[in-house]
Design a protein around this motif. Structure first.
Motif, short mmCIF file in Angstrom:
data_model
loop_
_atom_site.label_atom_id
_atom_site.label_comp_id
_atom_site.label_asym_id
_atom_site.label_seq_id
_atom_site.Cartn_x
_atom_site.Cartn_y
_atom_site.Cartn_z
N MET A 33 0.84 -1.20 0.00
CA MET A 33 0.00 0.00 0.00
C MET A 33 0.88 1.25 0.00
SD MET A 33 -3.25 -0.39 2.51
CE MET A 33 -2.43 -1.13 3.89
N PRO A 34 0.42 2.32 -0.64
CA PRO A 34 1.17 3.57 -0.58
C PRO A 34 1.25 4.08 0.86
CG PRO A 34 -0.57 3.66 -2.24
CD PRO A 34 -0.74 2.40 -1.50
N ASP A 35 2.29 4.86 1.14
CA ASP A 35 2.53 5.34 2.51
C ASP A 35 1.35 6.08 3.14
OD1 ASP A 35 4.96 4.15 2.73
OD2 ASP A 35 6.09 5.92 2.12
N PRO A 36 0.71 7.04 2.46
CA PRO A 36 -0.39 7.74 3.11
C PRO A 36 -1.56 6.81 3.44
CG PRO A 36 0.22 8.86 1.09
CD PRO A 36 1.01 7.61 1.16
N VAL A 37 -1.82 5.86 2.55
CA VAL A 37 -2.93 4.93 2.76
C VAL A 37 -2.59 3.99 3.92
CG1 VAL A 37 -4.35 3.13 1.70
CG2 VAL A 37 -3.57 5.06 0.34
N ARG A 38 -1.36 3.53 3.96
CA ARG A 38 -0.95 2.63 5.05
C ARG A 38 -1.01 3.35 6.39
NH1 ARG A 38 3.53 1.04 3.07
NH2 ARG A 38 4.96 2.22 4.34
N THR A 39 -0.58 4.62 6.43
CA THR A 39 -0.65 5.40 7.66
C THR A 39 -2.09 5.54 8.14
OG1 THR A 39 1.29 6.63 6.94
CG2 THR A 39 -0.02 7.60 8.70
N ALA A 40 -2.99 5.86 7.21
CA ALA A 40 -4.41 5.99 7.57
C ALA A 40 -4.98 4.66 8.05
CB ALA A 40 -5.21 6.52 6.38
#
Length: 146
Positions: A33-40
């Motif tokens: 997953m892309p970083d922003p999506v994984r963080t969310a």
């Protein structure tokens, strides 16, 4: 049985026993997953788990008749709203990331085919421009100036 036969027998036993590896790496089936999506997503999981713990504490304090039951129930309702919001945030972040970074190119992707066509058109335009300049240079190069 002589010594040579015993050696052959021991070596065949060793080769028959293949040591099993503790960890076997397998290729990933899905991309990371892309970083922003994984963080969310991590944020949503943490908030949801804390909400579930809070709801369980509210339920148990209500069963035991504790004074903490009512405040915990109110905060559980609020936490449920926040947890729902955080899960929706994952979905929205994923959609925004996909819109900003385009389509994932797979062999049957329309985007890839269109890019190839644009590249071909640019190449033919550039080669046509080069041919035109070469012809002009050749035509004027043979004339002598007085």
């Amino acid at each position: 049985m002589d010594t040579e036969e015993r050696r052959n027998e021991q070596s065949s036993e060793r080769s028959a026993r293949i040591p099993r590896q503790l960890w076997v790496e397998e290729p990933a089936e899905r991309r990371r997953m892309p970083d922003p999506v994984r963080t969310a997503a991590v944020r949503a999981v943490l908030i949801t788990s804390l909400t579930l713990i809070q709801a369980m504490v509210a339920f148990l304090s209500a069963v035991t008749g504790s004074w903490l039951a009512f405040p915990m129930m109110l905060s559980s309702v609020g936490s449920t709203v926040v947890a729902t919001w955080s899960v929706l945030d994952v979905w929205v972040t994923r959609q925004v990331w996909n819109q900003r970074n385009g389509v994932v190119s797979v062999p049957s992707s329309t985007a890839r085919r269109m890019r190839r066509e644009r590249r071909r058109a640019r190449r033919t335009a550039r080669s046509g421009a080069r041919q035109a300049t070469r012809i002009r240079r050749r035509g004027t190069g043979g004339l002598s100036r007085a």
